[in-house]
Design a protein around this motif. Sequence first.
Motif, mmCIF file in Angstrom:
data_model
loop_
_atom_site.group_PDB
_atom_site.id
_atom_site.type_symbol
_atom_site.label_atom_id
_atom_site.label_comp_id
_atom_site.label_asym_id
_atom_site.label_seq_id
_atom_site.Cartn_x
_atom_site.Cartn_y
_atom_site.Cartn_z
ATOM 1 N N ALA A 145 -20.578 -14.735 64.050
ATOM 2 C CA ALA A 145 -21.720 -14.646 64.967
ATOM 3 C C ALA A 145 -21.646 -13.430 65.887
ATOM 4 N N ALA A 146 -20.525 -12.730 65.897
ATOM 5 C CA ALA A 146 -20.368 -11.578 66.796
ATOM 6 C C ALA A 146 -21.117 -10.366 66.256
ATOM 7 N N PRO A 147 -21.777 -9.598 67.133
ATOM 8 C CA PRO A 147 -22.453 -8.378 66.683
ATOM 9 C C PRO A 147 -21.455 -7.347 66.162
ATOM 10 N N LEU A 148 -21.901 -6.524 65.257
ATOM 11 C CA LEU A 148 -21.068 -5.437 64.749
ATOM 12 C C LEU A 148 -20.824 -4.410 65.850
ATOM 13 N N LEU A 149 -19.603 -3.894 65.899
ATOM 14 C CA LEU A 149 -19.265 -2.845 66.847
ATOM 15 C C LEU A 149 -19.177 -1.488 66.164
ATOM 16 N N CYS A 150 -18.749 -1.489 64.918
ATOM 17 C CA CYS A 150 -18.635 -0.260 64.121
ATOM 18 C C CYS A 150 -19.028 -0.581 62.680
ATOM 19 N N VAL A 151 -19.686 0.354 62.050
ATOM 20 C CA VAL A 151 -19.885 0.299 60.594
ATOM 21 C C VAL A 151 -19.353 1.608 60.044
ATOM 22 N N ARG A 152 -18.230 1.526 59.365
ATOM 23 C CA ARG A 152 -17.552 2.746 58.920
ATOM 24 C C ARG A 152 -18.349 3.460 57.828
ATOM 25 N N GLY A 153 -18.307 4.785 57.885
ATOM 26 C CA GLY A 153 -18.975 5.602 56.890
ATOM 27 C C GLY A 153 -18.290 6.944 56.778
#
Length: 411
Positions: free
Chosen positions: A255-263
């Motif tokens: 349920a926690a929001p994403l903090l990072c989406v690696r790319g």
Amino acid sequence: MVMSPELDRATVLGDEAAARGHLARICFKTGPPTLTGVELEWTVHDAADPTRPVDRERLRAALGRHSPVTLDPTSPTDELRRGGTVTVEPGGQVEISTPPRPSVAALISATEADITQLRTRLDAAGLVLGRTGMDPWRPPRPAVETARYRAMRDVFDRRGPAGRAMMYSTAGLQVCLDAGEPDQVAQRWAAAHAVGPPLLAAFATADRHAGRPTGWASARMAAWLAIDPARTRPVWSPADADRDPVAAWTDYALAAPLLCVRGDGPDWTPPADVTFTDWLAGALPRPPTTDDLEYHVSTLFPPVRPRGYLELRYLDAQPGRAWTVPLAVLAALFADRTTTGDALAAAGPVTDRWHDAARHGLADPALATAAVALFELALAALPGLDLPAGLYDETHRAIRRRQAAAERGQR
């Protein structure tokens, strides 16, 4: 945390059930509770002028072959002499993460040797380690920039300045304990949370920041609590007493929001308010993998975080050798089932008073009363840690002093 070889970290997670199954396999590793670890973090200061910023290059030169790749991509990242690993946080805070040890005495001995080695290197560069949980002299300022840290700052800035204060100015002490046998996990999980507010109050050191009083006993913990409740609030509360720890943690993580989406690029900032559950449902262009899930869990910062073991994250950094005292207290409280149960009961009236502990410390009579009881339990269990005579006497005296300070808070 070292992952089991049978787990494929690149496996695509097709649905929420797969994510829940993966978390269930990795979050609580059960077995006899025999190991204890510690992670020590410090702000770093110029020895002649503690208000002077310390930049990335100066830290890199001071740490040399022990520098993490965030400071020097070519570094061999050598461990310290007794196995500690050095990392550097976004504000230039230096951290030592130790290998777990089967005895508290062995852990203290090895860690003190690594701290001495670190201090020697810093001293040669005209640098010293801080003594409190919040930088008492300097305002928040970045020293290390990475795609992860930029994304963290961008997300935290949406809610206010607390994120920058946490990233650039705080220093904590983390104690790592085994989750225990299957029939112990629930009790140890609950007790790890319950003793948090009184021990946070008893060991608070972060009452000053950027040259002035903060009005908090632990401004470090205040910053953590203000960042984003979805990723920093406690997972357990008295209302969850009968809830399965694995289910509670899995619900929290998904349920926690994403903090990072690696790319591949420099911008890892996620869309606002997209949770991991949303990602599983197709909110982002590609589906998440088990590795993405494990990385997401590394961006959650509750006071107690399960990483196979229990990572207790609520203590402020301590001055000098004083870090050994809360370590010994926690190790004693979790040394046997009876003492752990007694600690859970003693902390019962204040188990959810995190904000009051951060604000008032031992000036809160109820927190002081719980701390006195916990110190009494720790003193009774201390002989079971089999500390060498000199270390036992030193630790016993230090806990007694803390207990006397808590008794003053009861009045």
